[in-house]
Design a protein around this motif. Sequence first.
Motif, PDB file in Angstrom:
ATOM      1  N   GLY A   5       0.819  -1.205   0.000  1.00 11.20           N
ATOM      2  CA  GLY A   5       0.000   0.000   0.000  1.00 11.20           C
ATOM      3  C   GLY A   5       0.849   1.249   0.000  1.00 11.20           C
ATOM      4  N   HIS A   6       1.569   1.468  -1.092  1.00  3.84           N
ATOM      5  CA  HIS A   6       2.468   2.619  -1.215  1.00  3.84           C
ATOM      6  C   HIS A   6       2.376   3.163  -2.640  1.00  3.84           C
ATOM      7  N   PRO A   7       2.402   4.493  -2.801  1.00  2.00           N
ATOM      8  CA  PRO A   7       2.283   5.085  -4.141  1.00  2.00           C
ATOM      9  C   PRO A   7       3.301   4.570  -5.164  1.00  2.00           C
ATOM     10  N   ALA A   8       4.499   4.224  -4.708  1.00  2.00           N
ATOM     11  CA  ALA A   8       5.533   3.745  -5.633  1.00  2.00           C
ATOM     12  C   ALA A   8       5.135   2.429  -6.301  1.00  2.00           C
ATOM     13  N   GLU A   9       4.196   1.696  -5.720  1.00  2.00           N
ATOM     14  CA  GLU A   9       3.759   0.421  -6.279  1.00  2.00           C
ATOM     15  C   GLU A   9       2.885   0.600  -7.527  1.00  2.00           C
ATOM     16  N   ALA A  10       2.387   1.794  -7.768  1.00  2.00           N
ATOM     17  CA  ALA A  10       1.514   2.036  -8.925  1.00  2.00           C
ATOM     18  C   ALA A  10       2.194   1.642 -10.236  1.00  2.00           C
ATOM     19  N   ILE A  59      -2.746  -4.036  -1.020  1.00  2.00           N
ATOM     20  CA  ILE A  59      -3.878  -3.883  -1.941  1.00  2.00           C
ATOM     21  C   ILE A  59      -3.853  -5.083  -2.876  1.00  2.00           C
ATOM     22  N   GLU A  60      -4.955  -5.798  -2.900  1.00  2.00           N
ATOM     23  CA  GLU A  60      -5.073  -6.990  -3.744  1.00  2.00           C
ATOM     24  C   GLU A  60      -5.627  -6.585  -5.106  1.00  2.00           C
ATOM     25  N   MET A  61      -4.874  -6.846  -6.160  1.00  2.00           N
ATOM     26  CA  MET A  61      -5.293  -6.579  -7.529  1.00  2.00           C
ATOM     27  C   MET A  61      -5.615  -7.908  -8.193  1.00  2.00           C
TER      28      MET A  61
END
Length: 109
Positions: A5-10, A49-51
């Motif tokens: 759950g971190h913006p860099a993971e986008a 966050i599960e995608m």
Amino acid sequence: MAFKGHPAEAARVRQWTRGRLTHDDAPAIANELFIAILGSRTERRPDVIEMTISTAGSRARISATGYRPLPVLQIHGPGALIVNQLSHSSGVSIDGSGLWAQLRPEVAK
């Protein structure tokens, strides 16, 4: 697939989506769903966050899920406009902790 759950993971979310769907808008849709779940307040961010990408025939659905119900602004914020324009349909999970978007059938993988 679980993402931190971190913006860099986008960026990883977009890359992961691009590797699984040929639809041109899939990475952008996945990105907006991820960012909506992530939220804007650091103290409310989920750790994970599960995608998920589901396919059936010519249809594809991308979903993003956190662990708690989303505030209204995350559900109906600016990203929702982008998702609505790029997807065939979209919505909120039954428990309110996730968002999904179905890609237009005529161009889904």
